[in-house]
Design an enzyme around this catalytic site. Structure first.
Site, PDB file in Angstrom:
ATOM      1  N   GLY A 295       0.824  -1.218   0.000  1.00 52.68           N
ATOM      2  CA  GLY A 295       0.000   0.000   0.000  1.00 52.68           C
ATOM      3  C   GLY A 295       0.851   1.257   0.000  1.00 52.68           C
ATOM      4  O   GLY A 295       0.411   2.305   0.480  1.00 52.68           O
TER       5      GLY A 295
ATOM      6  N   THR B 233      -0.063   5.285  -1.731  1.00 51.23           N
ATOM      7  CA  THR B 233      -0.949   6.358  -1.254  1.00 51.23           C
ATOM      8  C   THR B 233      -0.775   6.564   0.258  1.00 51.23           C
ATOM      9  O   THR B 233      -0.146   5.749   0.942  1.00 51.23           O
ATOM     10  CB  THR B 233      -2.440   5.989  -1.488  1.00 51.23           C
ATOM     11  OG1 THR B 233      -2.741   4.811  -0.709  1.00 51.23           O
ATOM     12  CG2 THR B 233      -2.754   5.722  -2.949  1.00 51.23           C
ATOM     13  N   GLY B 234      -1.381   7.635   0.749  1.00 47.04           N
ATOM     14  CA  GLY B 234      -1.587   7.850   2.185  1.00 47.04           C
ATOM     15  C   GLY B 234      -0.351   7.662   3.053  1.00 47.04           C
ATOM     16  O   GLY B 234       0.745   8.142   2.758  1.00 47.04           O
TER      17      GLY B 234
ATOM     18  N   SER C 234     -22.922  -7.606   3.864  1.00 45.40           N
ATOM     19  CA  SER C 234     -23.073  -8.943   3.272  1.00 45.40           C
ATOM     20  C   SER C 234     -21.914  -9.809   3.759  1.00 45.40           C
ATOM     21  O   SER C 234     -20.921  -9.298   4.294  1.00 45.40           O
ATOM     22  CB  SER C 234     -23.033  -8.840   1.742  1.00 45.40           C
ATOM     23  OG  SER C 234     -21.739  -8.416   1.330  1.00 45.40           O
TER      24      SER C 234
ATOM     25  N   TYR D  87      -8.090   0.516  17.726  1.00 43.52           N
ATOM     26  CA  TYR D  87      -9.218  -0.364  18.064  1.00 43.52           C
ATOM     27  C   TYR D  87      -8.895  -1.855  17.867  1.00 43.52           C
ATOM     28  O   TYR D  87      -9.758  -2.699  18.068  1.00 43.52           O
ATOM     29  CB  TYR D  87     -10.507   0.068  17.341  1.00 43.52           C
ATOM     30  CG  TYR D  87     -10.466   0.125  15.829  1.00 43.52           C
ATOM     31  CD1 TYR D  87     -10.311  -1.019  15.054  1.00 43.52           C
ATOM     32  CD2 TYR D  87     -10.632   1.341  15.166  1.00 43.52           C
ATOM     33  CE1 TYR D  87     -10.299  -0.969  13.681  1.00 43.52           C
ATOM     34  CE2 TYR D  87     -10.617   1.411  13.779  1.00 43.52           C
ATOM     35  CZ  TYR D  87     -10.447   0.249  13.044  1.00 43.52           C
ATOM     36  OH  TYR D  87     -10.439   0.296  11.669  1.00 43.52           O
TER      37      TYR D  87
ATOM     38  N   GLY E  52      -3.777   6.681  15.828  1.00 38.11           N
ATOM     39  CA  GLY E  52      -5.092   7.327  15.893  1.00 38.11           C
ATOM     40  C   GLY E  52      -5.331   7.980  14.546  1.00 38.11           C
ATOM     41  O   GLY E  52      -4.732   7.569  13.551  1.00 38.11           O
ATOM     42  N   PRO E  53      -6.186   9.012  14.472  1.00 39.95           N
ATOM     43  CA  PRO E  53      -6.491   9.597  13.162  1.00 39.95           C
ATOM     44  C   PRO E  53      -5.349  10.420  12.542  1.00 39.95           C
ATOM     45  O   PRO E  53      -4.855  11.357  13.153  1.00 39.95           O
ATOM     46  CB  PRO E  53      -7.703  10.501  13.444  1.00 39.95           C
ATOM     47  CG  PRO E  53      -7.755  10.678  14.902  1.00 39.95           C
ATOM     48  CD  PRO E  53      -7.022   9.552  15.552  1.00 39.95           C
TER      49      PRO E  53
END
Ligand code: HXC
Ligand code: NAP
Length: 291
Positions: free
Chosen positions: A16, A19-20, A107, A149, A191-192
């Site tokens: 990954g 990105t980010g 789903s 979390y 965290g964020p």
């Protein structure tokens, strides 16, 4: 944070990495002298990032397309990296899939999709690289990007919480088992930290207007990518050589704010005066009762 050339001669695979957070960490690894392979499903995205990071840092980036749910594609990333750079020293398991939703709306496939990317992808990649390290007597290091979390659990992101929790236990279990080979495994629980990937899927409208992610963070702000990159580079470097099986939280104190009385910021100094007096009165009354 680390000195120049702290990662010189090391080769690190970042899943990954196009990105980010994966891209930000890759940038810092390159600045510290590492060779970096980035991989993810979208070849065009990783090609563009590879070019951007090489222009910016002067380092070398290999971009290989890979779905982390597919062991053959993972083995191809490993083989291509060894072909290009000679060996692999570090693995950053950073790829993830996630979205916010009441669990009863999911789903079976939705649940599987997240768990397959986050848990299966992490253990497939770790297994492939770990086998290679053991066979070649390389003292490699794995760093897994977890979440806070993973240990507290969280509603509305249940597949992600289940998968991140599983990956964390894998980190600890393998740290115990593979320590004898000199292989270390650690995790970071952020965290964020604003990224397009996470914000589009976790804070879409009207949620974004309904909740301010900084309001319950003691430091009253979100994380900066450089802060996370510092910690990641340290944990991937030899400077952290005696740390293994650990998960380090970097969240401005967000998790601790759940403490029973940590949310009393709206109480004014005058109200605290009143509360103090009320408690003292109760203390005096109970002393009198005891006389
Ligand atoms: C309910 C949903 C859904 C939603 C997808 N699905 N989005 N169900 N609510 N919002 C269901 C689909 O209907 C489908 O099930 C199943 O999930 C698979 O969806 P696809 O689109 O076919 O899957 P795919 O193309 O593989 O895409 C994977 C993805 C996508 C996870 C759904 O979002 C993605 O590519 N994400 C990658 C990046 C990402 O998620 N970044 C955020 C990481 S942030 P059915 O049964 O209908 O076929 C993070 C922690 C942040 O992890 C913590 C912040 C503090
Ligand atoms: P992001 O930019 O969406 O990063 C996720 C990456 O995973 C993308 O580059 C994506 O690329 C890749 N990916 C998704 N599915 C994949 C698959 N099947 N195979 C290979 N790669 C795949 O989001 P981010 O915020 O930077 O997240 C990075 C990591 O940080 C994740 O592990 C996330 O759980 C964790 N995290 C983020 C935050 C935060 O606040 N941002 C907080 C806690 C934890 P492709 O789409 O090209 O495959």
């Amino acid at each position: 944070m680390l000195r120049d050339d702290a990662l010189k001669g090391k080769t690190i695979i970042v899943t990954g990495g196009g990105t980010g957070l994966g891209k930000s960490i890759s940038r810092y690894l390159l600045q510290l002298g590492a060779n970096v392979t980035i991989c993810s499903r979208r070849q065009a995205v990783i090609d563009e990032t590879a070019k951007e990071l090489m222009d910016e840092t002067g380092g070398t980036v290999l971009a290989v397309a890979c779905d982390v749910r597919n062991p053959e594609q993972i083995e191809n990333v490993l083989a291509e990296t060894i072909k290009k750079f000679g060996q692999v020293d570090g693995l950053l398991n950073n790829s993830a899939g996630n979205f916010i939703s009441p669990t009863e709306r999911l789903s079976y496939k939705a649940f599987d999709t997240i768990v397959d990317i986050v848990l299966r992808g992490t253990y497939y990649f770790t297994l492939a690289v770990g086998k290679y390290w053991i066979e070649n007597k390389i003292k490699g290091t794995v760093l897994n990007i977890s979440t806070t979390y993973a240990t507290t659990g969280s509603g509305y992101v249940v597949p992600s919480a289940v998968a991140k929790g599983g990956a964390l236990i894998m980190t600890k279990s393998l740290a115990a088992e593979w320590g004898k080979y000199g292989i270390r495994l650690n995790a970071i629980a952020p965290g964020p930290f604003p990224t397009k990937g996470a914000w589009d899927r976790l804070f879409p409208e009207p949620l974004a207007s309904m909740m301010d992610p900084t309001s319950r963070i003691p430091l009253k702000r979100v994380g900066e990518h450089g802060e996370l990159a510092n910690l990641a580079a340290y944990l991937l470097s030899d400077y952290s050589g005696y740390i293994t099986g650990e998960s380090i939280t970097i969240d401005g104190g967000e998790v601790l704010a759940a403490g029973e009385f940590s949310h009393l910021e709206s109480v004014t100094p005058e109200q605290w005066d009143m509360i103090g007096e009320t408690i003292k009165q109760a203390n005096r009354a109970s002393k009198k009762e005891g006389q």
